[in-house]
Design an enzyme around this catalytic site. Sequence first.
Site, PDB file in Angstrom:
ATOM      1  N   SER A  20       0.802  -1.225   0.000  1.00 10.15           N
ATOM      2  CA  SER A  20       0.000   0.000   0.000  1.00 10.15           C
ATOM      3  C   SER A  20       0.831   1.269   0.000  1.00 10.15           C
ATOM      4  O   SER A  20       0.332   2.324  -0.386  1.00 10.15           O
ATOM      5  CB  SER A  20      -0.925   0.015   1.222  1.00 10.15           C
ATOM      6  OG  SER A  20      -0.164  -0.148   2.403  1.00 10.15           O
ATOM      7  N   ASP A  35      -3.819   7.702   7.889  1.00  6.99           N
ATOM      8  CA  ASP A  35      -4.840   6.805   8.455  1.00  6.99           C
ATOM      9  C   ASP A  35      -4.168   5.833   9.426  1.00  6.99           C
ATOM     10  O   ASP A  35      -3.024   6.045   9.834  1.00  6.99           O
ATOM     11  CB  ASP A  35      -5.640   6.108   7.347  1.00  6.99           C
ATOM     12  CG  ASP A  35      -4.801   5.138   6.527  1.00  6.99           C
ATOM     13  OD1 ASP A  35      -3.642   4.848   6.910  1.00  6.99           O
ATOM     14  OD2 ASP A  35      -5.293   4.654   5.491  1.00  6.99           O
ATOM     15  N   HIS A  84      -0.996   4.406   7.282  1.00  8.42           N
ATOM     16  CA  HIS A  84      -0.230   5.021   6.197  1.00  8.42           C
ATOM     17  C   HIS A  84       0.187   6.455   6.456  1.00  8.42           C
ATOM     18  O   HIS A  84      -0.544   7.205   7.100  1.00  8.42           O
ATOM     19  CB  HIS A  84      -1.049   4.951   4.903  1.00  8.42           C
ATOM     20  CG  HIS A  84      -1.446   3.552   4.570  1.00  8.42           C
ATOM     21  ND1 HIS A  84      -2.726   3.080   4.749  1.00  8.42           N
ATOM     22  CD2 HIS A  84      -0.707   2.503   4.133  1.00  8.42           C
ATOM     23  CE1 HIS A  84      -2.767   1.790   4.404  1.00  8.42           C
ATOM     24  NE2 HIS A  84      -1.555   1.426   4.032  1.00  8.42           N
TER      25      HIS A  84
END
Length: 379
Positions: free
Chosen positions: A52, A345, A348
């Site tokens: 990610s 978040d 991340h």
Amino acid sequence: MKAEILKPASFCRMAKSRVSPFLCGLIILAHFILHSAADAAAPPPIFVLGDSTADVGTNTYLSGSVVTADEPPYGIDFPHQRPTGRFSNGFNSADFLARFFGLKRSPAPFLFLLTLKPHQFRKHLLQGANFASAGAGLLDETGPRLSVIPLSQQITQFSTVKDNLTALIGPSATKELLCKSLFFISMGSNDILGYFRTNSTLQKDLFIGSLISTYSNHITNLYKLGARKFGIISVPPIGCCPSQRLVQKALNGVDGCFEPENDFALAFYTALEGLLSNISSQLPDFKYSLGNGYRMTIDVINNPVFVGFDNVDTACCGSGYLNAEGYCNLKASLCQDRRRYLFWDQFHPTKTASFLAAQILYGGPQYYVSPINFSQLKG
Ligand SMILES: *[C@@H]1O[C@H](CO)[C@@H](O)[C@H](O)[C@H]1NC(C)=O
Ligand SMILES: *[C@@H]1O[C@H](CO)[C@@H](O)[C@H](O)[C@H]1NC(C)=O
Ligand SMILES: *[C@@H]1O[C@H](CO)[C@@H](O)[C@H](O)[C@H]1NC(C)=O
Ligand SMILES: *[C@@H]1O[C@H](CO)[C@@H](O)[C@H](O)[C@H]1NC(C)=O
């Protein structure tokens, strides 16, 4: 090195088919004006593999993927405030790195390229592609099955790209192109998170050893396909991200980082350093730069003011304890000044933190990125 000698020639040969020599000259001149002399050449093709931290929308093309970031406020600081599948409020580190090398942003997701008309597909391929998939790992068993693309499959996708390039420009030009291409890989966090999530009883050394031998196979496979220049990013102190601070609070009743995961991240870095040094002494023309994601991040956490942050433990977007209990979505609470947060978040970094990371990877000192920095992979 062969690739260096061939570099200018192969650029012009490719450019000639579509651009007149005069225009080609103007473009090169513009590059001289816009960038330093060192950045004057055409950007190298960039192939991004990872999780990610580097995903630029891959997972939005997987039907039924549970790991996506395609709804606001993701992308709130992206051009036109649009969610793109990036796990960030804006660009991520893959984008910023690509920009430092002269591209507009990260190459598009490979799965997006597959949706294009043939001439568009070709145009994109010559700049590279991004295979990174949120939730994916070095190990095939990491991440929700069918919902993410593990590194082994990302490499299979790259081999398709190689076939397509070969069909397009022939085998020897493809070989030259791949010789000067950059391969960025950011992997390993999800494997370690998975180890702890599943309460694995495997010994630490054995687990890290299995990650490293798997990584070794992946890198060797890419090398066999023609990759020569690797920019690799190791695992950050994942125990300090808001979601794992929540785990620490739940398990031990105190605030702070979940240190067992950080210990694994450190051990992974040390082993990876050894692996890359070994590989480079065995494979001719193998060139690499290893970013110490652990050190880069922990230094910011220990010294936030130095980089202009005032919050390094709470998610900017989320809900509950440290904004880490609920997902980031339209119902979540959003922090005031996103530029002053390390975390966007639960897992991340913010766009600002991603920019800082990319800046260090590209041009930072050996303390953070060694034996050379990413900018030195060029040429
Ligand atoms: C790319 O290569 C694969 C594998 O050889 C092939 O199946 C596919 O049709 C090619 N795609 C394009 C657009 O050429
Ligand atoms: C792992 O252990 C924790 C704490 O003992 C427990 O709450 C959790 O359900 C376990 N998870 C799995 C996947 O077994
Ligand atoms: C690197 O090579 C040395 C010597 O062959 C070996 O002892 C060591 O285990 C290797 N390390 C890794 C991580 O592959
Ligand atoms: C890293 O990159 C910069 C910019 O390209 C370069 O000038 C510098 O010498 C490099 N730093 C180290 C310590 O290698």
